[in-house]
Design a protein around this motif. Structure first.
Motif, short mmCIF file in Angstrom:
data_model
loop_
_atom_site.label_atom_id
_atom_site.label_comp_id
_atom_site.label_asym_id
_atom_site.label_seq_id
_atom_site.Cartn_x
_atom_site.Cartn_y
_atom_site.Cartn_z
N PHE A 129 0.85 -1.19 0.00
CA PHE A 129 0.00 0.00 0.00
C PHE A 129 0.88 1.24 0.00
O PHE A 129 1.85 1.33 0.75
CB PHE A 129 -0.92 0.01 1.22
N ALA A 130 0.55 2.19 -0.85
CA ALA A 130 1.39 3.37 -1.03
C ALA A 130 1.18 4.38 0.09
O ALA A 130 0.04 4.72 0.43
CB ALA A 130 1.10 4.03 -2.38
N ILE A 131 2.30 4.86 0.66
CA ILE A 131 2.23 5.96 1.62
C ILE A 131 1.86 7.23 0.87
O ILE A 131 2.40 7.52 -0.19
CB ILE A 131 3.57 6.13 2.35
N GLY A 132 0.91 7.99 1.43
CA GLY A 132 0.45 9.20 0.76
C GLY A 132 -0.74 8.95 -0.14
O GLY A 132 -1.02 9.74 -1.04
N SER A 133 -1.46 7.87 0.12
CA SER A 133 -2.60 7.53 -0.73
C SER A 133 -3.69 6.87 0.09
O SER A 133 -3.51 6.54 1.26
CB SER A 133 -2.16 6.58 -1.86
N MET A 134 -4.84 6.65 -0.57
CA MET A 134 -5.95 5.93 0.06
C MET A 134 -6.12 4.59 -0.63
O MET A 134 -6.29 4.50 -1.85
CB MET A 134 -7.26 6.73 -0.07
N LEU A 164 -3.07 13.44 2.36
CA LEU A 164 -2.37 12.18 2.62
C LEU A 164 -0.98 12.22 2.01
O LEU A 164 -0.01 11.77 2.62
CB LEU A 164 -3.16 11.00 2.05
N GLY A 165 -0.88 12.76 0.79
CA GLY A 165 0.41 12.84 0.13
C GLY A 165 1.34 13.83 0.81
O GLY A 165 2.52 13.55 1.02
N ASN A 188 2.35 12.30 4.27
CA ASN A 188 2.88 10.93 4.27
C ASN A 188 2.04 9.96 5.11
O ASN A 188 2.54 9.27 6.00
CB ASN A 188 4.34 10.92 4.74
N ILE A 189 0.76 9.97 4.80
CA ILE A 189 -0.20 9.11 5.51
C ILE A 189 -0.72 8.04 4.55
O ILE A 189 -1.13 8.36 3.43
CB ILE A 189 -1.38 9.92 6.06
N CYS A 190 -0.70 6.81 4.98
CA CYS A 190 -1.32 5.70 4.25
C CYS A 190 -2.66 5.42 4.91
O CYS A 190 -2.72 4.96 6.05
CB CYS A 190 -0.44 4.46 4.28
N LEU A 191 -3.75 5.73 4.21
CA LEU A 191 -5.10 5.49 4.72
C LEU A 191 -5.65 4.23 4.06
O LEU A 191 -5.79 4.18 2.83
CB LEU A 191 -6.00 6.69 4.43
N ILE A 192 -5.94 3.22 4.86
CA ILE A 192 -6.54 1.99 4.35
C ILE A 192 -7.99 1.94 4.84
O ILE A 192 -8.24 1.86 6.04
CB ILE A 192 -5.78 0.74 4.82
N THR A 193 -8.92 2.03 3.91
CA THR A 193 -10.34 1.98 4.27
C THR A 193 -10.90 0.61 3.92
O THR A 193 -10.54 0.01 2.90
CB THR A 193 -11.14 3.06 3.50
N ILE A 194 -11.75 0.11 4.80
CA ILE A 194 -12.38 -1.19 4.60
C ILE A 194 -13.85 -0.96 4.28
O ILE A 194 -14.51 -0.14 4.92
CB ILE A 194 -12.21 -2.06 5.85
#
Length: 349
Positions: free
Chosen positions: A45-50, A181-182, A185-191
């Motif tokens: 999962f890319a840092i800076g993305s959702m 996020l970019g 430098n946040i990696c947001l993983i949504t379920i």
């Protein structure tokens, strides 16, 4: 024709005069710890993305997200901010620790609304700026979009007054915060969940993403699909029994419906243990078997190491105790990922 230097000068001019900036690129990825899955993700999962993980209940969406958080802690030796936003209130610190989140152990945040999710992200950005740690990576898991109500939906007495409100709210908030996020430098993983498409009235429902299971949709509106950097769909496929594999669990099929780091729509099978989560070893075992690198029968053996014969359920013990088998096994996995995924689907690399 424009030279590289003239192009750079033009970009600098635009940034100075219009505040339009070029893409800075993905700085890093957070692996899931499952080599085959990381290969089709393009590293993780890319840092800076959702990233969005969707699928039917019981397919392992939350489990893979939590394991990714644990891998992130180990990759950065604890120097990463990790948070779990649990609107379903179904995750505990103990369960997260069992799945690898131990550097440090964390408590999930509960009593979550849509508005609180984005207030949390805003607070995280402000904290990182205040502490001078904008470049320090962060990972936030939101579980789940489908179960998170807006404040308006919580308070309204007539639910008809709130139909479609959450989708409209997300269509405003997601694009705004994806850019943050970019920057931070946040990696947001949504379920999310898959639900049946329902036709209301005489109009045909809008078509979903082409390679998502047809007749299914994700709650939350189109903004999630449009802004997802990775969009994974998970399906539980077959059981794994202790008698055959030495653990109780299942195999899930995962594909990237959207993927900005690697070609999409490549399906892989991952092995899930109900207690310890997804297993890299057993996922690789299935991968080698499917690609004829592991010969199966009354006795199993690697095609490149036929003199070491094993029973299926003893495979992991053999891997941990036999250095010759371990080396041959790891080499077979590496070579098969290279030939059957990297070179096959993305030969430019």
């Amino acid at each position: 024709f424009p030279t590289r230097r003239s192009s750079d000068l033009f970009n600098s001019f635009l940034e100075d005069k219009t505040e339009i900036t070029s893409d800075s690129g993905i700085k890093d990825t957070i692996p899931t710890g499952i080599e085959v899955l990381d290969a089709i993700l393009g590293g993780g999962f890319a840092i800076g993305s959702m990233g969005v993980i969707t699928g039917n209940p019981g397919s392992g969406k939350t489990m893979i997200a939590i394991q990714t958080m644990g891998v992130a802690q180990r990759k950065y030796n604890g120097n990463i901010l990790c948070s779990m936003l649990d609107s379903e209130e179904a995750t505990t610190t103990i369960r997260m620790s069992n799945l690898g989140v131990r550097l440090p152990k964390i408590k999930p945040y509960t009593d979550i609304t849509v508005e609180k999710v984005f207030k949390f992200l805003e607070g995280l950005c402000l904290y990182k700026e205040m502490k001078g740690i904008v470049d320090t990576p962060s990972i936030v898991v939101w579980d789940s979009v489908a179960n998170t109500l807006s404040q308006r939906e919580r308070e309204v007495e007539d639910i008809n007054q709130a139909i479609g409100y959450k989708g409209r709210l997300l269509s405003l908030l997601i694009p705004k915060y994806v850019s943050k996020l970019g920057k931070y430098n946040i990696c947001l993983i949504t379920i999310n969940q898959l639900r049946d498409v329902i036709q209301i009235g005489p109009f045909t429902p809008a078509k979903e993403l082409k390679y998502m299971t047809q007749g299914k949709t994700m709650p939350g509106g189109n903004s999630l699909k449009f802004n997802a950097f990775h969009l994974l769909e998970m399906k539980a496929k077959e059981s794994a029994t202790r008698d055959k594999f030495g653990f109780d669990g299942y195999f899930a099929e995962i594909s990237c419906v959207k993927n900005k780091l690697f070609p999409p729509n490549i399906k892989v099978s991952v092995a899930g243990n109900f207690v310890t989560g997804f297993s890299n070893f057993w996922t690789n075992y299935k991968f080698l078997t499917d690609n004829k690198r592991m010969v199966t029968g009354a006795w199993n053996y690697l095609a490149d190491l036929p003199n070491v014969k094993i029973r299926t359920k003893d495979a992991e013990d053999t891997y941990n105790t036999n250095p010759t088998f371990k080396e041959a096994y790891d080499n077979a996995v590496k070579e098969t990922i290279k030939t059957e995924i990297i070179e096959k689907f993305n030969p430019i690399i």
